[in-house]
Design a protein around this motif. Structure first.
Motif, mmCIF file in Angstrom:
data_model
loop_
_atom_site.group_PDB
_atom_site.id
_atom_site.type_symbol
_atom_site.label_atom_id
_atom_site.label_comp_id
_atom_site.label_asym_id
_atom_site.label_seq_id
_atom_site.Cartn_x
_atom_site.Cartn_y
_atom_site.Cartn_z
ATOM 1 N N ALA A 159 0.855 -1.191 0.000
ATOM 2 C CA ALA A 159 0.000 0.000 0.000
ATOM 3 C C ALA A 159 0.889 1.239 0.000
ATOM 4 N N ILE A 160 0.506 2.227 -0.804
ATOM 5 C CA ILE A 160 1.177 3.525 -0.843
ATOM 6 C C ILE A 160 0.080 4.579 -0.799
ATOM 7 N N GLU A 161 0.171 5.460 0.192
ATOM 8 C CA GLU A 161 -0.832 6.509 0.329
ATOM 9 C C GLU A 161 -0.183 7.882 0.178
ATOM 10 N N PHE A 162 -0.780 8.705 -0.684
ATOM 11 C CA PHE A 162 -0.320 10.071 -0.931
ATOM 12 C C PHE A 162 -1.308 11.029 -0.268
ATOM 13 N N TRP A 163 -0.779 11.932 0.542
ATOM 14 C CA TRP A 163 -1.594 12.923 1.260
ATOM 15 C C TRP A 163 -1.075 14.302 0.890
ATOM 16 N N GLU A 164 -1.995 15.187 0.551
ATOM 17 C CA GLU A 164 -1.611 16.557 0.220
ATOM 18 C C GLU A 164 -2.565 17.518 0.915
ATOM 19 N N GLU A 165 -1.978 18.513 1.588
ATOM 20 C CA GLU A 165 -2.781 19.471 2.338
ATOM 21 C C GLU A 165 -3.635 20.321 1.403
ATOM 22 N N GLU A 179 -3.478 -5.748 -5.230
ATOM 23 C CA GLU A 179 -4.426 -6.856 -5.164
ATOM 24 C C GLU A 179 -3.980 -7.943 -6.117
ATOM 25 N N GLY A 180 -4.166 -9.164 -5.688
ATOM 26 C CA GLY A 180 -3.885 -10.303 -6.559
ATOM 27 C C GLY A 180 -2.464 -10.331 -7.073
ATOM 28 N N ALA A 181 -2.328 -10.364 -8.383
ATOM 29 C CA ALA A 181 -1.032 -10.542 -9.037
ATOM 30 C C ALA A 181 -0.239 -9.248 -9.137
ATOM 31 N N GLY A 182 -0.522 -8.298 -8.270
ATOM 32 C CA GLY A 182 0.274 -7.079 -8.277
ATOM 33 C C GLY A 182 -0.415 -5.880 -8.881
ATOM 34 N N ASP A 183 -1.667 -6.041 -9.305
ATOM 35 C CA ASP A 183 -2.396 -4.900 -9.844
ATOM 36 C C ASP A 183 -2.712 -3.929 -8.712
ATOM 37 N N TRP A 184 -2.718 -2.636 -9.025
ATOM 38 C CA TRP A 184 -3.005 -1.610 -8.025
ATOM 39 C C TRP A 184 -4.477 -1.218 -8.074
ATOM 40 N N VAL A 185 -5.103 -1.198 -6.904
ATOM 41 C CA VAL A 185 -6.445 -0.654 -6.753
ATOM 42 C C VAL A 185 -6.240 0.761 -6.216
ATOM 43 N N VAL A 186 -6.862 1.740 -6.832
ATOM 44 C CA VAL A 186 -6.704 3.133 -6.436
ATOM 45 C C VAL A 186 -7.968 3.605 -5.749
ATOM 46 N N GLU A 187 -7.808 4.185 -4.561
ATOM 47 C CA GLU A 187 -8.959 4.634 -3.778
ATOM 48 C C GLU A 187 -8.720 6.069 -3.306
ATOM 49 N N LYS A 188 -9.730 6.881 -3.405
ATOM 50 C CA LYS A 188 -9.714 8.199 -2.786
ATOM 51 C C LYS A 188 -10.227 7.999 -1.366
ATOM 52 N N LEU A 189 -9.574 8.626 -0.372
ATOM 53 C CA LEU A 189 -9.945 8.476 1.033
ATOM 54 C C LEU A 189 -10.433 9.807 1.583
ATOM 55 N N TYR A 190 -11.378 9.749 2.508
ATOM 56 C CA TYR A 190 -11.768 10.943 3.216
ATOM 57 C C TYR A 190 -10.570 11.478 3.987
ATOM 58 N N PRO A 191 -10.435 12.808 4.075
ATOM 59 C CA PRO A 191 -9.291 13.351 4.824
ATOM 60 C C PRO A 191 -9.456 13.158 6.335
#
Length: 191
Positions: A159-165, A179-191
């Protein structure tokens, strides 16, 4: 969406232009009881294979890593108001890779790697300085070999999370999760 390693490289390049120590990163590990500890280390390499740092395996950090080959990293670049969090398993770098990096270090840093009993109590500074003098004399001429207890580790991100003010604490957070064989799932997160 941009590949997380490309995004990290872009942010890291900008941090190198504006920060004194853009490569300083908080490394979190835990002991056998699950008690966490965190300290700053220096990033010495990054790319699709992971994020690399070096240490003394006899140190507290080294012992925690050897007991639990998982860790987390947190970069905080204040001048950019950005943060990157990375989590995943660790793998030890090859002896050849550790030797190459060790040989690139300043001579005094290589002597220090031999002289320091990292994380262990010492009676006083003189004890350390005497050890430095001992190894400086021992390796006064020629190549200084890498100590057998000194090596590198690579965090292989899950997991890699990018946070910007953003204004009004409406920050931007994007998490890349393998996920799985190395594919990246991209999610926007609430701040």
């Amino acid at each position: 969406m941009q590949d997380p390693f490309e995004k990290f490289s872009d942010w890291y390049a900008k941090a190198n232009d504006s920060e004194d120590l853009a490569d300083a990163v908080a490394l979190a590990t835990s002991d056998s009881r699950g008690y966490p500890s965190v300290r700053m280390v220096l990033l010495k390499g990054h790319g699709p294979d992971g994020f690399t740092f070096y240490t003394n395996m006899e140190s507290r950090k080294g012992q925690e890593i050897l007991g639990n080959m998982r860790a987390a990293l947190c970069f905080h670049w204040k001048s950019l108001t950005r943060q990157v969090r990375i989590e995943g398993p660790l793998q030890q770098v090859s002896d050849e890779e550790a030797d190459a990096y060790y040989d690139s270090r300043a001579r005094d840093s290589r002597i220090g790697a031999w002289a320091s009993k990292q994380s262990r109590p010492m009676e006083g500074r003189f004890e350390f300085e005497a050890a430095i003098a001992k190894y400086a004399a021992k390796y006064a001429v020629g190549h200084i070999p890498r100590p057998p207890y000194w090596t590198g580790f690579r965090l292989c991100p899950e997991a890699i999370e990018f946070w910007e003010e953003r204004k009004f604490r409406l920050h931007d957070r994007t998490r890349y999760r393998r996920e799985g064989a190395g594919d990246w799932v991209v999610e926007k997160l609430y701040p």
